[in-house]
Scaffold this motif. Structure first.
Motif, mmCIF file in Angstrom:
data_model
loop_
_atom_site.group_PDB
_atom_site.id
_atom_site.type_symbol
_atom_site.label_atom_id
_atom_site.label_comp_id
_atom_site.label_asym_id
_atom_site.label_seq_id
_atom_site.Cartn_x
_atom_site.Cartn_y
_atom_site.Cartn_z
ATOM 1 N N UNK A 410 11.300 2.122 -9.294
ATOM 2 C CA UNK A 410 11.919 2.082 -7.968
ATOM 3 C C UNK A 410 13.435 2.043 -8.112
ATOM 4 N N UNK A 411 14.083 2.999 -7.447
ATOM 5 C CA UNK A 411 15.534 3.137 -7.569
ATOM 6 C C UNK A 411 16.103 3.547 -6.225
ATOM 7 N N UNK A 412 17.305 3.062 -5.927
ATOM 8 C CA UNK A 412 18.009 3.418 -4.699
ATOM 9 C C UNK A 412 19.087 4.436 -5.032
ATOM 10 N N UNK A 413 18.976 5.609 -4.415
ATOM 11 C CA UNK A 413 19.960 6.666 -4.628
ATOM 12 C C UNK A 413 20.942 6.667 -3.471
ATOM 13 N N UNK A 414 22.200 6.318 -3.784
ATOM 14 C CA UNK A 414 23.218 6.264 -2.744
ATOM 15 C C UNK A 414 23.913 7.589 -2.552
ATOM 16 N N UNK A 415 23.977 8.408 -3.595
ATOM 17 C CA UNK A 415 24.614 9.709 -3.494
ATOM 18 C C UNK A 415 23.968 10.654 -4.510
ATOM 19 N N UNK A 416 24.226 11.940 -4.339
ATOM 20 C CA UNK A 416 23.548 12.949 -5.144
ATOM 21 C C UNK A 416 23.907 12.871 -6.623
ATOM 22 N N UNK A 417 25.043 12.295 -6.941
ATOM 23 C CA UNK A 417 25.436 12.246 -8.349
ATOM 24 C C UNK A 417 24.788 11.087 -9.102
ATOM 25 N N UNK A 418 24.005 10.285 -8.403
ATOM 26 C CA UNK A 418 23.305 9.198 -9.082
ATOM 27 C C UNK A 418 22.246 9.760 -10.031
ATOM 28 N N UNK A 419 22.030 9.050 -11.146
ATOM 29 C CA UNK A 419 20.999 9.421 -12.107
ATOM 30 C C UNK A 419 19.666 8.765 -11.751
ATOM 31 N N UNK A 420 18.585 9.510 -11.942
ATOM 32 C CA UNK A 420 17.245 8.973 -11.733
ATOM 33 C C UNK A 420 16.638 8.687 -13.103
ATOM 34 N N UNK A 421 16.410 7.422 -13.431
ATOM 35 C CA UNK A 421 15.798 7.133 -14.740
ATOM 36 C C UNK A 421 14.309 7.446 -14.715
ATOM 37 N N UNK A 422 13.773 7.838 -15.857
ATOM 38 C CA UNK A 422 12.339 8.075 -15.970
ATOM 39 C C UNK A 422 11.890 7.692 -17.372
ATOM 40 N N UNK A 433 -6.221 16.526 -33.126
ATOM 41 C CA UNK A 433 -4.827 16.100 -33.218
ATOM 42 C C UNK A 433 -4.543 14.995 -32.228
ATOM 43 N N UNK A 434 -3.651 14.095 -32.632
ATOM 44 C CA UNK A 434 -3.206 13.010 -31.772
ATOM 45 C C UNK A 434 -1.676 13.021 -31.747
ATOM 46 N N UNK A 435 -1.102 12.974 -30.539
ATOM 47 C CA UNK A 435 0.348 12.900 -30.385
ATOM 48 C C UNK A 435 0.697 11.641 -29.595
ATOM 49 N N UNK A 436 1.687 10.913 -30.074
ATOM 50 C CA UNK A 436 2.225 9.774 -29.334
ATOM 51 C C UNK A 436 3.635 10.137 -28.873
ATOM 52 N N UNK A 437 3.924 9.805 -27.629
ATOM 53 C CA UNK A 437 5.186 10.230 -27.009
ATOM 54 C C UNK A 437 5.857 9.020 -26.379
ATOM 55 N N UNK A 438 7.127 8.866 -26.650
ATOM 56 C CA UNK A 438 7.945 7.834 -26.015
ATOM 57 C C UNK A 438 9.317 8.433 -25.753
ATOM 58 N N UNK A 439 9.562 8.792 -24.496
ATOM 59 C CA UNK A 439 10.805 9.466 -24.136
ATOM 60 C C UNK A 439 11.413 8.788 -22.913
ATOM 61 N N UNK A 440 12.436 7.957 -23.084
ATOM 62 C CA UNK A 440 13.217 7.489 -21.935
ATOM 63 C C UNK A 440 14.290 8.525 -21.606
ATOM 64 N N UNK A 441 14.545 8.734 -20.327
ATOM 65 C CA UNK A 441 15.530 9.739 -19.971
ATOM 66 C C UNK A 441 16.110 9.520 -18.599
ATOM 67 N N UNK A 442 17.041 10.393 -18.241
ATOM 68 C CA UNK A 442 17.704 10.349 -16.945
ATOM 69 C C UNK A 442 17.755 11.755 -16.357
ATOM 70 N N UNK A 443 17.495 11.833 -15.045
ATOM 71 C CA UNK A 443 17.604 13.080 -14.305
ATOM 72 C C UNK A 443 18.792 12.991 -13.376
ATOM 73 N N UNK A 444 19.731 13.923 -13.535
ATOM 74 C CA UNK A 444 20.898 13.975 -12.656
ATOM 75 C C UNK A 444 20.658 15.042 -11.603
ATOM 76 N N UNK A 445 20.621 14.634 -10.335
ATOM 77 C CA UNK A 445 20.297 15.555 -9.248
ATOM 78 C C UNK A 445 21.449 16.522 -9.000
ATOM 79 N N UNK A 446 22.666 16.043 -9.147
ATOM 80 C CA UNK A 446 23.823 16.866 -8.799
ATOM 81 C C UNK A 446 23.896 18.139 -9.640
ATOM 82 N N UNK A 447 23.745 18.007 -10.950
ATOM 83 C CA UNK A 447 23.792 19.197 -11.802
ATOM 84 C C UNK A 447 22.415 19.563 -12.356
ATOM 85 N N UNK A 448 21.354 18.959 -11.803
ATOM 86 C CA UNK A 448 19.964 19.223 -12.213
ATOM 87 C C UNK A 448 19.829 19.243 -13.728
ATOM 88 N N UNK A 449 20.227 18.150 -14.341
ATOM 89 C CA UNK A 449 20.146 18.048 -15.799
ATOM 90 C C UNK A 449 19.296 16.859 -16.186
#
Length: 973
Positions: A410-422, A433-449
């Protein structure tokens, strides 16, 4: 009087002309009086008006002067350009651009014909989004006369891009408005759209319309909308516009009163046929109940779509969308009615929720499925948005079930340049096959990165296939950034595997990427590794360096090799592959890929996207029999368009033989090529055998050519010919002179076909061992391995021996009938000279007929027949007779009878087993002329002898002569 009248008429005419021209000059001003103040009718583009506003603040934007060319005749107005603009904060936005218009005025209707109409949807959407906007369908209809508009070229602009339109295939459109009913039709090679819009249509049918909907208030969605054999068509549309308020209708099972009769419009789209990017076809229809106010979303609706791949990449899918008030539900099915997506969306005044959504991919081998949850608070107002969501993937493998979860806290986005953590956590099971995945990241809405944070790691292990076990694969992903420009950051990979025959392998990849997206950006990388090959008793290593840059792959360094390679009779010492010059692969930019040059020698390196050179070298190649090839090396040039379409040419060389030229092509499916071994001394074959081998090739030439082709469906095919000319070979006590051999061949479907164009021919001047064979010749053609369907046949077999000849007509394998062997004019004197201790002298010639059996389990020759062609004379040495009389019980006078014989009749039946046992039964009718009185002698004789033992005892002098000749030739005596 007349002059006065004429003057008045002229004045009135000129006045009318002036009024006419003045009318069209002030026509925009008149029209703008009736338009909303935010709209502007003009003869000029938005750019011209905005430039004028910048130059003069006093410019009256509601009046536009200097209209362009126009003409009016026969109730028809012709105009070059007309515009409708919408006023915005930054100036006027060009909503409609109408070029080359012809408007015909008829009784109670206006019929425009437009050559080019451009509609800017972004401009209209910004107008609707304004708070003071009051755009309604009813207001637009209020100032519209009856219309029948035809458009030759319709252009829809969205995000500065043309929708469903190209210059080559323009959209033709027609819009008819009469009696409060809108009918529209759009047509192009990639789009067909037909529909109607009217007020109060089907008002009586609304209950039935809602009951037939697959979405009902407080009821469960029906799992299947369309059966497998349904022919229902289905259209494609954008998402529904969202609403700021909830308007419910009692008739729909809703709560808030709504003036349905006066504020509802019914839109029926009867036909949609859309081709998207020449890859997808959307086909179907839809029905919607629209709100009079453009700001409001549709009240209810149904959409049915069929999506089909034009390239057959997937089976057709069915898309069904149902809307009632605040509930929007989407179902997607495959052609077998398997559910692919269920997405229930619930709207409120400010919020949006997706609860218990689900998706699946019903693959027969690997079923994928998961759930969807999303909550967005204040998404439809100006307050900060609170966002929370979760998407999971459930997989199954031989090791059980695993779950991968993508979560947004849960995150509050005040403006488009805020990052969304995931956070992407969990695992994936795929077969073994077995794969284990651990990826913390951030989504920036302003530049869609997307940026992957420290700790991002993917690991895997398990059985890959056919005994290949992945001990570990590691993909560290920390610091990687992905945006519309591509991927940036450090890219690493580590792979460790093992396999029973190939042993252990360890590979490393490390590099740095800068906005990398295969067709642009760059990625510089290093690769290295090592491993074992127990099958070849070898250890290998590899290192390389290269880059992806813009549209190309460049391999600047490569070195890989083994300490040795032992397999079968071959032992290759220190084989290694290195680059002759850097390899370059660029993207295809022209149609030359479909017309690849066939003349390899004339290739121009600068014209091709794939260029490279490799060299395969080894210290030496040893054969188990002792032969050695010193310093072999293969240089290979590659040129083409990519790894699925290139040609190659090269040379296989060694100091011991002439170069073998190679050339060929790979088209992504089939590998084809040719190899030429030019004319050279046949003595080169001597190096394939040990120096200690008693073998010499004295003279002669050799040449060869082969063509080959390999593809999955056809397998490996090869054809060509081998030619030996005038070759002399000495091997142990065998001496071959003047060997000439020509063999066309083909290999297909794991079977050799010899003589597929002309029969194989073999000719020898002589073959000398114990017996001297001369003028040997034969032909053969057929298959190997052979069977009844694919036989192997030898014909015209002939050799001269012992003053006579041996002939066989046909040898067929597998044998159906016995092969007949015919012996003629065999000189008995030469025959008995083969024996070292020659106690018997004989003159005359023999003939014979033999049936050769190749398939008999016991006999090679059965009931063969040998006879005398003329009178024979026989003389037995006294030494042999004396010895025979001592060792025999027969009286000595009997031996005197056979000391000298003239044989009139000689008949022998013989049989030869597969083990070499020879059985003879002879009948001899002769006369002894040395006695005082000639006496007729009849002799019956039977004998058994193993011919292998007999062969070894024959003619020691022959082997002695061979040794003397060999010694003298080697020492040049």
């Amino acid at each position: 009087m007349n002059k006065a009248i004429y003057s008045i008429i002229i004045v009135i005419t000129l006045s009318l002309i002036g009024v006419f021209f003045s009318f069209f000059k002030i026509l925009p001003w008149i029209i703008n009086l009736f338009l909303n103040e935010q709209f502007l009718f003009s003869y000029h583009s938005a750019n011209s008006i905005n430039d004028s506003l910048k130059r003069s603040q006093s410019f009256e934007s509601r009046v536009v002067i200097n209209p362009p060319y126009f003409d009016f005749k026969e109730n028809t107005l012709f105009s070059e350009s007309i515009y409708v603009h919408i006023k915005q904060k930054a100036g006027y936005c060009e909503f409609l651009s109408i070029q080359n218009t012809k408007i015909t005025f008829q009784f109670k209707s206006v019929n425009p014909s437009i050559e080019h109409l451009t509609v800017n949807l972004d401009c209209f959407n910004e107008y609707i989004a304004q708070k003071d906007s009051s755009a309604t369908i009813e207001k637009i209809e209020s100032f519209l006369p009856p219309l029948d508009i035809n458009v030759a070229n319709l252009q829809l602009i969205k995000n500065n891009n043309n929708l469903f339109n190209s210059q080559e295939f323009p959209i033709k459109g027609r819009w008819v408005f009469a009696k409060k009913i809108h009918q529209f039709l759009f047509n192009s090679p990639s789009l067909e759209l037909e529909g109607k819009l009217r007020k109060n249509q089907w008002y009586e049918q609304i209950p039935q319309f809602i009951n037939n909907s697959s979405l009902k208030k407080n009821t469960e969605l029906l799992p299947h909308f369309v059966t497998k054999n349904s022919t229902t068509d289905h259209p494609y549309f954008d998402s529904f516009p969202l609403n700021n308020e909830s308007h419910d209708l009692n008739l729909l099972g809703l709560n808030t009163p709504f003036d349905f009769e006066n504020n509802a419009y019914f839109l029926e789209i009867t036909k949609v046929n859309l081709i998207f990017e020449n890859a997808l076809r959307f086909k179907g229809n839809a029905r919607f109940v629209l709100n009079n106010d453009f700001k409001e979303r549709p009240l209810t609706g149904q959409l049915r779509t069929q999506v089909r791949s034009l390239t057959d990449e997937f089976e057709p899918i069915l898309v069904n969308v149902d809307l009632i008030d605040n509930d929007l539900t989407t179902y997607i099915f495959d052609s077998n009615n398997n559910e692919l997506l269920y997405l229930p969306i619930l709207f409120s005044k400010d919020d949006l929720k997706i609860i218990n959504g689900r998706w699946s991919y019903p693959n027969k081998k690997h079923k994928l499925q998961g759930n969807i949850y999303l909550q967005a608070i204040n998404i439809f107002n100006a307050d900060p948005v609170t966002l929370k969501g979760r998407l999971n993937l459930i997989t199954y493998g031989t090791r059980g079930k695993n779950t991968l979860v993508l979560s947004v806290p849960q995150i509050i986005l005040k403006q488009m340049k805020d990052n969304i953590p995931f956070q992407l956590n969990g695992g994936v099971n795929f077969n073994d096959l077995v794969f284990t995945i651990s990826i913390p990241g951030q989504l920036n809405i302003e530049d869609t990165s997307i940026k992957l944070l420290p700790g991002s790691l993917v690991r895997g292990w398990g059985d890959l296939f056919d005994g290949v076990y992945i001990e570990e694969v590691r993909l560290p992903l920390a610091g990687i950034k992905v945006n519309k420009s591509g991927l940036s950051g450090r890219l690493q990979a580590i792979l460790k595997t093992r396999e029973a025959l190939w042993g252990q392998v360890e590979l490393h990849l490390d590099g740095k990427a800068y906005d990398f997206n295969f067709d642009k950006g760059s990625w510089y990388w290093l690769a290295w590794g090592n491993g074992q090959m127990p099958l070849f008793e070898a250890i290998w290593d590899m290192k390389g360096k290269g880059k992806f840059e813009n549209n190309g792959l460049y391999l600047s360094q490569l070195s890989t090799g083994l300490n040795q390679l032992k397999y079968g009779i071959v032992d290759v010492q220190k084989p290694r592959i290195e680059m002759l010059y850097p390899l370059r692969l660029l993207n295809i930019k022209s149609d030359e890929a479909t017309n690849l040059l066939t003349t390899i020698q004339k290739l121009d390196v600068t014209r091709h996207d794939l260029v490279g050179g490799l060299s395969l070298k080894a210290d030496h190649i040893d054969f188990r029999n002792g032969g050695t090839i010193v310093d072999p090396h293969l240089d290979l040039d590659v040129q083409g368009f990519d790894f699925s379409n290139f040609i190659y040419s090269g040379t296989l060389a060694s100091p011991l033989f002439e170069n073998i030229e190679l050339a060929g092509r790979w088209d992504g499916v089939r590998l084809r090529g040719q190899a030429w071994w030019p004319v050279q001394n046949a003595a080169a074959f001597r190096h394939l055998f040990s120096k200690d081998t008693d073998l010499d090739v004295h003279q002669g030439q050799f040449r060869a050519q082969a063509s080959y082709s390999a593809a999955p469906e056809q397998g490996f095919i090869m054809g060509g010919h081998l030619v030996f000319d005038d070759v002399n070979v000495r091997y142990k006590n065998n001496h071959i002179k003047a060997l000439n051999f020509t063999m066309p061949y083909q290999f297909k479907n794991h079977r050799w076909h010899f003589g597929h164009t002309t029969p194989v021919t073999l000719k020898l001047s002589s073959l000398e061992n114990i017996i001297a064979y001369e003028n040997i010749s034969l032909e053969f053609k057929g298959y190997y391995p052979f069977n009844n369907q694919y036989p192997l046949e030898f014909k015209a077999i002939h050799t001269d021996l012992l003053g006579g000849s041996l002939n066989m007509d046909v040898i067929r394998l597998p044998q159906i009938t016995p092969t007949e062997l015919v012996i003629e004019h065999l000189d008995t004197t030469r025959f008995w000279s083969l024996f070292a201790n020659n106690y018997i002298q004989m003159t005359g010639s023999l003939g014979g007929n033999f049936k050769i059996l190749f398939n008999d389990s016991d006999y090679l020759i059965k009931e063969g027949y040998l006879f005398n062609e003329n009178k024979l004379t026989l003389q037995v040495d006294e030494t042999l007779l004396s010895k025979m009389s001592k060792d025999s019980l027969v009286l000595p006078p009997v031996f005197d009878l056979i000391k000298t014989l003239n044989i009139d009749n000689f008949e022998t039946n013989l049989s030869l087993t597969n083990f070499g046992d020879l059985f003879l039964e002879s009948k001899i009718k002769a006369t002894n002329t040395q006695l005082n009185a000639p006496r007729e002698i009849i002799l019956n004789y039977s004998h058994k002898e193993n011919i292998y033992t007999l062969w070894q005892s024959l003619s020691f002098t022959d082997r002695l002569n061979y040794w003397l000749e060999e010694t003298m030739e080697k020492n040049k005596l």
